[in-house]
Design a protein around this motif. Sequence first.
Motif, PDB file in Angstrom:
ATOM      1  N   THR A 202       0.924  -1.127  -0.023  1.00 17.39           N
ATOM      2  CA  THR A 202      -0.182   0.070  -0.058  1.00 17.39           C
ATOM      3  C   THR A 202       0.923   1.135   0.095  1.00 17.39           C
ATOM      4  OG1 THR A 202      -1.807   0.868   0.978  1.00 17.39           O
ATOM      5  CG2 THR A 202      -0.153   0.139   2.610  1.00 17.39           C
ATOM      6  N   LYS A 203       0.146   2.137   0.124  1.00 16.56           N
ATOM      7  CA  LYS A 203       1.090   3.648   0.341  1.00 16.56           C
ATOM      8  C   LYS A 203       1.688   3.706   1.770  1.00 16.56           C
ATOM      9  CE  LYS A 203       0.291   8.623  -0.673  1.00 16.56           C
ATOM     10  NZ  LYS A 203      -0.758   9.511  -1.071  1.00 16.56           N
ATOM     11  N   ALA A 245       1.241  -2.462  -5.634  1.00 20.42           N
ATOM     12  CA  ALA A 245       0.601  -1.263  -5.035  1.00 20.42           C
ATOM     13  C   ALA A 245       1.688  -0.868  -3.975  1.00 20.42           C
ATOM     14  CB  ALA A 245      -0.869  -1.788  -4.388  1.00 20.42           C
ATOM     15  N   TYR A 448      -1.335   8.746   4.444  1.00 19.25           N
ATOM     16  CA  TYR A 448      -0.620   7.474   4.098  1.00 19.25           C
ATOM     17  C   TYR A 448      -1.210   6.333   5.134  1.00 19.25           C
ATOM     18  CZ  TYR A 448       2.953  10.461   2.040  1.00 19.25           C
ATOM     19  OH  TYR A 448       3.629  10.888   1.393  1.00 19.25           O
ATOM     20  N   PRO A 449      -1.989   5.453   4.377  1.00 21.91           N
ATOM     21  CA  PRO A 449      -2.638   4.401   5.160  1.00 21.91           C
ATOM     22  C   PRO A 449      -1.665   3.479   6.234  1.00 21.91           C
ATOM     23  CG  PRO A 449      -3.254   4.252   2.767  1.00 21.91           C
ATOM     24  CD  PRO A 449      -2.039   5.052   3.031  1.00 21.91           C
TER      25      PRO A 449
END
Length: 563
Positions: A202-203, A245, A448-449
Amino acid sequence: MATAIAFVGAGPTTIYTLNQLIDSLGNFTGRPDANISIFEAQSQPGLGTPYRPGWNDPAMLSNIASVEIPPLAETLIDWLGRQDDDRLRALGIDPSGVDERTFYPRLALGRFFLDQFTQLVERARAKGIDVNVRARTKVVDIEAVGDGLKLTVASARLPRSEEWFDYVVLATGHQWPEEPEVRPGYYLSPWPASALQRIAATKVGLRGSSLTAIDAVVALAVAHGQFEGHEGEALTYRSKADGDALQLTMMSRKGLLPEADFYHPIPYTPLAICTQAAVIHLIEDGEGDILHRAYALFRQELEEADPDYATGIALADLTLEQFSDRYFGERADVDPFEWAQANLAEARRNFAKEITVPWRYAILRMHEVMALIVPHLEEDELERFDRFLKPIFVDDYATVPHLSIERLIALHRAGILDVKALGENYRIDSHGADRGAHVLIDGEDHHYPVFIEATGQRPLDVDAFPFPTMIEQDIVQNAADTQGCSVKGIAIDEGYHPVSDDPVTHRLYCLSLPFILGRHPFVQGITSSHEMGLVVGAELAAAIATRASRTAVRPDQQAGASI
């Protein structure tokens, strides 16, 4: 009566202190009458947090070359030479690449220290010292009782107990939470690295761009892909099917990457102007204005070491603030990955030809000397030191392995990694409804997750000290409250004893990194463990010898003695 000594923690600091203690007893005649207990909360004593499996990913590199690691029973190179090729490969080491200037995986250093610890314990026992190694045992409190120290000890296998010692060495190392994800998606540290394995592609935002952040980036990268490359080729990164991702952003105030390790002579060439004696003199002469005068010595040393560099930046006319701007300014105007590529190429050429860049080497040699002024600075001086001079020293000595730079460049080329400058006007909000954190830079919101604090160990005040009775007894106190200085941490003297009116303090040593970082801002791990160990180990050996001489009784003084 035997001298009872407790070590709290069983990492490199305890190892180097124990090594010096044994060496200092080398000329001792007779059997050293001492009992040593070594308490380690983890299941395996002798590794140390920065080198422990699970806490560190196998891909993480140490940032100290083998030639810089002070020897124990043997040097790291000698130890590596004793390992077969299969074991070296299992430790992530190419057998053909073993060299004293090489940087090795953290886990390999852990195995080295574990082996040295085992040998030290055997050496101590061979000298007649009773050594009791207590794994999975935590010291939960310490109390001064009379002229000794009482430890409250907790173990999973035994009831809580109280034990008395003449001397106690606190070597508890870094202080991180066992569970770093303190809020959903928000990690207070990148350790243990095993916790990063559960992060989905993820980010991800990371505050920090030095080795701590690099460790986290590499751990995340190898969880979702792999680095590939042959000797002589540029390293590449390939994501796994579920890793597309992954987007990593390292953030720091200046938005700079650390530079590659540079070639320089070891041991250090002595300084000519900014010497320890010169800095101590300006501290003690009572004239004040310590930072300004110390910076003048720094500048003179730099001019002497590299006249071309000094002339090129007009060093003679630069204030401290201006020099800081000039030092970082050129890099700040270039894309960080372009600079990293060029700097890496330069560092490799210099290593191949054994060329030292004089100005870099001069700054490297001065950082420990200049650290002497820190406890003596006024509050405004300390603020200037921390903002303008300390970052220069940290940037210079905290260079990283060439492979680390290669990995960052490979990740950037793969579109996985970027670097962002936070500047002075930013805020990080991790308390909202969203996972991770929102980073607000000049009013612009970046979410940002997953967000990881990766700036390394910070100085801790007395409130975080893990032994509350020491605080209640005023044996351990804030440096700012007792020493008239503004540094964080607990008050200690030059011998690492807590500063207090209680005479028991000469029996207690605090070598725990987070609580002495304020006074010793450049404590750097293994070399600092060695330096502290030299002081404390020698003192402990002297205490053992002194007690033995006081209690010795000649046979003709023993009434009715029989042999």
